[in-house]
Motif scaffolding. Sequence first.
Motif, PDB file in Angstrom:
ATOM      1  N   LEU A 207       0.822  -1.210   0.000  1.00 42.91           N
ATOM      2  CA  LEU A 207       0.000   0.000   0.000  1.00 42.91           C
ATOM      3  C   LEU A 207       0.857   1.262   0.000  1.00 42.91           C
ATOM      4  CD1 LEU A 207      -2.816  -1.059   2.495  1.00 42.91           C
ATOM      5  CD2 LEU A 207      -2.989  -0.820   0.007  1.00 42.91           C
ATOM      6  N   GLY A 208       2.073   1.139   0.503  1.00 41.95           N
ATOM      7  CA  GLY A 208       3.001   2.269   0.509  1.00 41.95           C
ATOM      8  C   GLY A 208       3.780   2.417  -0.787  1.00 41.95           C
ATOM      9  N   GLY A 209       3.520   1.544  -1.770  1.00 38.55           N
ATOM     10  CA  GLY A 209       4.171   1.669  -3.070  1.00 38.55           C
ATOM     11  C   GLY A 209       5.403   0.806  -3.239  1.00 38.55           C
ATOM     12  N   GLU A 210       5.716  -0.042  -2.283  1.00 39.16           N
ATOM     13  CA  GLU A 210       6.882  -0.918  -2.400  1.00 39.16           C
ATOM     14  C   GLU A 210       6.528  -2.155  -3.225  1.00 39.16           C
ATOM     15  OE1 GLU A 210       8.019  -1.999   1.555  1.00 39.16           O
ATOM     16  OE2 GLU A 210       8.720   0.005   2.065  1.00 39.16           O
ATOM     17  N   THR A 211       7.526  -2.694  -3.904  1.00 38.89           N
ATOM     18  CA  THR A 211       7.327  -3.959  -4.603  1.00 38.89           C
ATOM     19  C   THR A 211       7.407  -5.088  -3.573  1.00 38.89           C
ATOM     20  OG1 THR A 211       9.672  -4.335  -5.029  1.00 38.89           O
ATOM     21  CG2 THR A 211       8.448  -3.048  -6.682  1.00 38.89           C
ATOM     22  N   LEU A 212       7.000  -6.270  -3.989  1.00 34.39           N
ATOM     23  CA  LEU A 212       7.061  -7.415  -3.081  1.00 34.39           C
ATOM     24  C   LEU A 212       8.503  -7.697  -2.680  1.00 34.39           C
ATOM     25  CD1 LEU A 212       5.692  -9.755  -1.624  1.00 34.39           C
ATOM     26  CD2 LEU A 212       5.881 -11.082  -3.723  1.00 34.39           C
ATOM     27  N   ALA A 213       9.424  -7.606  -3.645  1.00 35.61           N
ATOM     28  CA  ALA A 213      10.837  -7.854  -3.358  1.00 35.61           C
ATOM     29  C   ALA A 213      11.377  -6.847  -2.341  1.00 35.61           C
ATOM     30  CB  ALA A 213      11.657  -7.797  -4.635  1.00 35.61           C
ATOM     31  N   GLU A 214      10.996  -5.581  -2.493  1.00 36.55           N
ATOM     32  CA  GLU A 214      11.452  -4.552  -1.551  1.00 36.55           C
ATOM     33  C   GLU A 214      10.878  -4.797  -0.154  1.00 36.55           C
ATOM     34  OE1 GLU A 214      11.866  -0.737  -4.601  1.00 36.55           O
ATOM     35  OE2 GLU A 214       9.979  -1.115  -3.552  1.00 36.55           O
ATOM     36  N   SER A 215       9.604  -5.149  -0.103  1.00 34.10           N
ATOM     37  CA  SER A 215       8.970  -5.420   1.187  1.00 34.10           C
ATOM     38  C   SER A 215       9.599  -6.616   1.877  1.00 34.10           C
ATOM     39  CB  SER A 215       7.471  -5.662   1.008  1.00 34.10           C
ATOM     40  OG  SER A 215       6.826  -4.512   0.542  1.00 34.10           O
ATOM     41  N   LEU A 216       9.861  -7.676   1.110  1.00 33.52           N
ATOM     42  CA  LEU A 216      10.495  -8.860   1.687  1.00 33.52           C
ATOM     43  C   LEU A 216      11.903  -8.562   2.173  1.00 33.52           C
ATOM     44  CD1 LEU A 216       9.306 -11.692  -0.714  1.00 33.52           C
ATOM     45  CD2 LEU A 216       8.774 -11.455   1.713  1.00 33.52           C
TER      46      LEU A 216
END
Length: 120
Positions: free
Chosen positions: A38-47
């Motif tokens: 929801l903050g605009g991060e990709t899944l890879a960035e979030s992980l």
Amino acid sequence: DCSLAAERLKNNPRHKAHLERVSLRQLEKLHRLLKGHLGGETLAESLEKFHREEAIDPEEDLNKLDDEALAKRKSLMDELFEKNRKKRDDPDFVYDVEVDFPQDEQVESCGWDAESDEGF
């Protein structure tokens, strides 16, 4: 707060039966990944961010952490300990493990106890 949201979801009577076998930690991770999305991060960035925050750094000075961060680190260490602990029911459990350490190697000395020998 993702941990509070995960607790509320798990304890909600409407969802309790479905989430009975899902750990609170998994729900918290899911909330954090959704928050990152929801903050605009990709899944890879979030992980990557999640793994960086959840990693235990052996060089980190735990005395400098606030109470909340210290409690989180202790929780991570407890979880890692339980995950790696051998239980009596495990197929590769051995009751009395004996290890022979090589005697021909140079013994590493420690300076922290050098002064304690002088008093005896």
